[in-house]
Scaffold this active site. Structure first.
Site, PDB file in Angstrom:
ATOM      1  N   LYS A  14      31.221  33.775 -73.780  1.00 11.64           N
ATOM      2  CA  LYS A  14      31.260  34.849 -74.781  1.00 11.64           C
ATOM      3  C   LYS A  14      31.576  34.305 -76.176  1.00 11.64           C
ATOM      4  O   LYS A  14      30.867  34.596 -77.133  1.00 11.64           O
ATOM      5  CB  LYS A  14      32.319  35.897 -74.383  1.00 11.64           C
ATOM      6  CG  LYS A  14      32.089  36.506 -73.000  1.00 11.64           C
ATOM      7  CD  LYS A  14      33.155  37.531 -72.645  1.00 11.64           C
ATOM      8  CE  LYS A  14      34.558  36.981 -72.565  1.00 11.64           C
ATOM      9  NZ  LYS A  14      34.770  36.005 -71.463  1.00 11.64           N
ATOM     10  N   ARG A  89      40.040  44.669 -71.859  1.00 14.66           N
ATOM     11  CA  ARG A  89      40.172  43.996 -70.561  1.00 14.66           C
ATOM     12  C   ARG A  89      40.790  44.899 -69.510  1.00 14.66           C
ATOM     13  O   ARG A  89      40.926  44.480 -68.359  1.00 14.66           O
ATOM     14  CB  ARG A  89      41.054  42.758 -70.715  1.00 14.66           C
ATOM     15  CG  ARG A  89      40.304  41.442 -70.934  1.00 14.66           C
ATOM     16  CD  ARG A  89      41.358  40.405 -71.291  1.00 14.66           C
ATOM     17  NE  ARG A  89      41.094  39.076 -70.877  1.00 14.66           N
ATOM     18  CZ  ARG A  89      40.627  38.098 -71.685  1.00 14.66           C
ATOM     19  NH1 ARG A  89      40.303  38.364 -72.921  1.00 14.66           N
ATOM     20  NH2 ARG A  89      40.484  36.876 -71.240  1.00 14.66           N
ATOM     21  N   ARG A 128      36.055  22.588 -70.945  1.00 14.70           N
ATOM     22  CA  ARG A 128      36.146  23.151 -72.312  1.00 14.70           C
ATOM     23  C   ARG A 128      37.132  22.368 -73.167  1.00 14.70           C
ATOM     24  O   ARG A 128      38.218  22.024 -72.718  1.00 14.70           O
ATOM     25  CB  ARG A 128      36.584  24.612 -72.243  1.00 14.70           C
ATOM     26  CG  ARG A 128      36.814  25.232 -73.623  1.00 14.70           C
ATOM     27  CD  ARG A 128      36.727  26.733 -73.593  1.00 14.70           C
ATOM     28  NE  ARG A 128      37.839  27.363 -72.901  1.00 14.70           N
ATOM     29  CZ  ARG A 128      37.953  28.703 -72.747  1.00 14.70           C
ATOM     30  NH1 ARG A 128      37.025  29.510 -73.237  1.00 14.70           N
ATOM     31  NH2 ARG A 128      38.972  29.202 -72.094  1.00 14.70           N
ATOM     32  N   ARG A 161      42.917  23.577 -73.613  1.00 14.21           N
ATOM     33  CA  ARG A 161      43.857  24.690 -73.591  1.00 14.21           C
ATOM     34  C   ARG A 161      44.796  24.596 -72.389  1.00 14.21           C
ATOM     35  O   ARG A 161      44.360  24.220 -71.306  1.00 14.21           O
ATOM     36  CB  ARG A 161      43.101  26.025 -73.545  1.00 14.21           C
ATOM     37  CG  ARG A 161      42.716  26.531 -74.920  1.00 14.21           C
ATOM     38  CD  ARG A 161      41.762  27.689 -74.881  1.00 14.21           C
ATOM     39  NE  ARG A 161      42.129  28.757 -73.948  1.00 14.21           N
ATOM     40  CZ  ARG A 161      41.477  29.920 -73.845  1.00 14.21           C
ATOM     41  NH1 ARG A 161      40.428  30.142 -74.642  1.00 14.21           N
ATOM     42  NH2 ARG A 161      41.841  30.823 -72.981  1.00 14.21           N
ATOM     43  N   ARG A 172      43.262  33.594 -63.545  1.00 13.55           N
ATOM     44  CA  ARG A 172      42.568  34.396 -64.561  1.00 13.55           C
ATOM     45  C   ARG A 172      41.353  35.091 -63.955  1.00 13.55           C
ATOM     46  O   ARG A 172      41.046  36.228 -64.303  1.00 13.55           O
ATOM     47  CB  ARG A 172      42.169  33.519 -65.748  1.00 13.55           C
ATOM     48  CG  ARG A 172      43.378  33.163 -66.626  1.00 13.55           C
ATOM     49  CD  ARG A 172      43.165  31.894 -67.427  1.00 13.55           C
ATOM     50  NE  ARG A 172      42.091  31.989 -68.387  1.00 13.55           N
ATOM     51  CZ  ARG A 172      41.456  30.937 -68.897  1.00 13.55           C
ATOM     52  NH1 ARG A 172      41.791  29.708 -68.546  1.00 13.55           N
ATOM     53  NH2 ARG A 172      40.490  31.116 -69.760  1.00 13.55           N
TER      54      ARG A 172
HETATM   55  P1  ADP Z   1      34.525  32.544 -72.966  1.00 11.83           P
HETATM   56  O1  ADP Z   1      34.687  32.849 -74.432  1.00 11.83           O
HETATM   57  O2  ADP Z   1      33.648  33.548 -72.274  1.00 11.83           O
HETATM   58  O3  ADP Z   1      35.831  32.338 -72.267  1.00 11.83           O
HETATM   59  P2  ADP Z   1      33.403  29.993 -73.914  1.00 11.83           P
HETATM   60  O4  ADP Z   1      32.374  30.479 -74.866  1.00 11.83           O
HETATM   61  O5  ADP Z   1      34.644  29.430 -74.470  1.00 11.83           O
HETATM   62  O6  ADP Z   1      33.745  31.168 -72.845  1.00 11.83           O
HETATM   63  O7  ADP Z   1      32.703  28.929 -72.937  1.00 11.83           O
HETATM   64  C1  ADP Z   1      33.440  28.257 -71.920  1.00 11.83           C
HETATM   65  C2  ADP Z   1      33.007  26.789 -71.859  1.00 11.83           C
HETATM   66  O8  ADP Z   1      31.660  26.732 -71.361  1.00 11.83           O
HETATM   67  C3  ADP Z   1      32.981  26.088 -73.213  1.00 11.83           C
HETATM   68  O9  ADP Z   1      33.375  24.743 -73.016  1.00 11.83           O
HETATM   69  C4  ADP Z   1      31.514  26.166 -73.646  1.00 11.83           C
HETATM   70  O10 ADP Z   1      31.139  25.056 -74.447  1.00 11.83           O
HETATM   71  C5  ADP Z   1      30.775  26.135 -72.317  1.00 11.83           C
HETATM   72  N1  ADP Z   1      29.571  26.980 -72.306  1.00 11.83           N
HETATM   73  C6  ADP Z   1      29.364  28.130 -72.967  1.00 11.83           C
HETATM   74  N2  ADP Z   1      28.146  28.648 -72.675  1.00 11.83           N
HETATM   75  C7  ADP Z   1      27.565  27.782 -71.800  1.00 11.83           C
HETATM   76  C8  ADP Z   1      26.292  27.743 -71.129  1.00 11.83           C
HETATM   77  N3  ADP Z   1      25.389  28.730 -71.299  1.00 11.83           N
HETATM   78  N4  ADP Z   1      26.038  26.715 -70.307  1.00 11.83           N
HETATM   79  C9  ADP Z   1      26.958  25.734 -70.130  1.00 11.83           C
HETATM   80  N5  ADP Z   1      28.172  25.697 -70.726  1.00 11.83           N
HETATM   81  C10 ADP Z   1      28.484  26.713 -71.559  1.00 11.83           C
HETATM   82  P1  ADP Z   2      39.043  33.468 -71.911  1.00 14.46           P
HETATM   83  O1  ADP Z   2      38.507  32.137 -72.222  1.00 14.46           O
HETATM   84  O2  ADP Z   2      39.680  33.628 -70.585  1.00 14.46           O
HETATM   85  O3  ADP Z   2      38.091  34.581 -72.205  1.00 14.46           O
HETATM   86  P2  ADP Z   2      40.815  34.423 -74.012  1.00 14.46           P
HETATM   87  O4  ADP Z   2      40.986  33.477 -75.126  1.00 14.46           O
HETATM   88  O5  ADP Z   2      40.001  35.639 -74.207  1.00 14.46           O
HETATM   89  O6  ADP Z   2      40.338  33.557 -72.791  1.00 14.46           O
HETATM   90  O7  ADP Z   2      42.246  34.895 -73.485  1.00 14.46           O
HETATM   91  C1  ADP Z   2      43.258  33.966 -73.188  1.00 14.46           C
HETATM   92  C2  ADP Z   2      44.476  34.722 -72.660  1.00 14.46           C
HETATM   93  O8  ADP Z   2      44.970  35.609 -73.683  1.00 14.46           O
HETATM   94  C3  ADP Z   2      44.216  35.630 -71.470  1.00 14.46           C
HETATM   95  O9  ADP Z   2      44.304  34.947 -70.237  1.00 14.46           O
HETATM   96  C4  ADP Z   2      45.344  36.665 -71.628  1.00 14.46           C
HETATM   97  O10 ADP Z   2      46.582  36.144 -71.214  1.00 14.46           O
HETATM   98  C5  ADP Z   2      45.391  36.838 -73.131  1.00 14.46           C
HETATM   99  N1  ADP Z   2      44.474  37.901 -73.621  1.00 14.46           N
HETATM  100  C6  ADP Z   2      43.399  37.762 -74.445  1.00 14.46           C
HETATM  101  N2  ADP Z   2      42.802  38.936 -74.675  1.00 14.46           N
HETATM  102  C7  ADP Z   2      43.508  39.866 -73.959  1.00 14.46           C
HETATM  103  C8  ADP Z   2      43.374  41.264 -73.765  1.00 14.46           C
HETATM  104  N3  ADP Z   2      42.373  41.964 -74.346  1.00 14.46           N
HETATM  105  N4  ADP Z   2      44.284  41.881 -72.961  1.00 14.46           N
HETATM  106  C9  ADP Z   2      45.291  41.204 -72.390  1.00 14.46           C
HETATM  107  N5  ADP Z   2      45.462  39.878 -72.528  1.00 14.46           N
HETATM  108  C10 ADP Z   2      44.584  39.202 -73.302  1.00 14.46           C
END
Ligand code: ADP
Ligand code: ADP
Ligand code: ZN
Length: 218
Positions: A14, A89, A128, A161, A172
């Site tokens: 995302k 969420r 990541r 992270r 998660r």
């Molecule tokens: P989210 O925001 O949904 O938690 P991220 O955008 O941070 O996910 O992506 C998670 C990891 O996967 C990152 O290291 C990113 O570079 C990688 N990634 C994102 N999209 C893809 C894809 N389509 N194919 C392979 N790896 C991806």
């Molecule tokens: P992800 O890569 O899992 O999408 P995020 O960066 O969105 O990670 O979230 C990291 C952490 O921050 C989550 O595991 C949770 O602890 C907290 N968090 C983020 N957004 C929310 C939300 N909308 N509601 C509750 N907790 C959240």
């Protein structure tokens, strides 16, 4: 004001798509996870509270999250639209977003569901890496920086992270299934859900996202 929501499990990609897409469409980008990590880095009271939940892979309490979102929206009264990444969420957060939208005479135009299997998500999160300077996200295999450990954009140091370790990732994913997945039905029933195949390459997912948002007129 219009709102677009990116919904899907952690690691679905995302954030990778959201930043560019928000810029392209002139949307205010709100990622609650980024906001929380900034609070942790700044050592605020909020950050201290949030860190324990984040490190455990649990959600931060709804009231805290809703407060953050309300404040950000209030700080940008002229925003034409907002892209929410990682929010809502829970059912309570979705209700709060609905209320916030109606207060402003705004509406959600699309909820883009990043559909990808849990096994792929575990691999993505394990590889990541994030820039300490500018927050740009990389992957050790799928999206490598030109120079290992260093951000292409700002030269900042890349780090892993704390919550991207396998144990916390599993938790998660469990929390996602338990508290967030039901939002798919909620938005489907409002005819807002647009599913995209998030297992594809980053470029193909980008195209699918664009198609979804163009189709939604958002
Ligand atoms: P989210 O925001 O949904 O938690 P991220 O955008 O941070 O996910 O992506 C998670 C990891 O996967 C990152 O290291 C990113 O570079 C990688 N990634 C994102 N999209 C893809 C894809 N389509 N194919 C392979 N790896 C991806
Ligand atoms: P992800 O890569 O899992 O999408 P995020 O960066 O969105 O990670 O979230 C990291 C952490 O921050 C989550 O595991 C949770 O602890 C907290 N968090 C983020 N957004 C929310 C939300 N909308 N509601 C509750 N907790 C959240
Ligand atoms: Zn950087």
């Amino acid at each position: 004001m219009q709102a677009v929501v990116f919904l899907g499990p952690p690691g679905a990609g995302k954030g990778t798509q959201a930043k560019g897409e928000a810029e392209r469409r002139g949307l205010l980008y709100i990622a609650t996870g980024d906001q929380l990590r900034a609070a942790v880095a700044a050592g605020t009271e909020l950050g201290l509270q949030a860190k324990a939940c984040m490190d455990a892979g649990e959600l931060v309490p709804d009231a805290v999250i809703i407060g953050i979102v309300r404040e950000l929206i209030a700080q940008h009264p002229d925003a034409e639209g907002v892209l929410f990444d990682g929010f809502p969420r829970t059912a309570a957060q979705a209700d709060a977003l609905g209320a916030l939208m109606s207060e402003r005479g705004a509406r959600i135009t699309a909820v883009v569901y990043f559909d990808v299997a849990a096994a792929a998500v575990v691999r993505r999160l394990g590889g990541r890496r994030v820039c300490r300077g500018c927050g740009t996200t990389y992957h050790i295999e799928h999206l490598r920086p030109k120079q290992e450990g260093t951000c292409d954009r700002c030269g900042g140091e890349l780090y892993q992270r704390d919550d991207d370790n396998e144990t916390t990732v599993r938790e998660r994913l469990r929390v996602y299934e338990d508290q967030t997945a039901s939002l798919l039905d909620y938005y489907r029933s409002q005819d807002l859900l647009v599913r995209i195949d998030a297992a594809q390459s980053i470029d193909d997912v980008a195209q699918a996202v664009r198609g979804a948002l163009d189709g939604a007129g958002g």
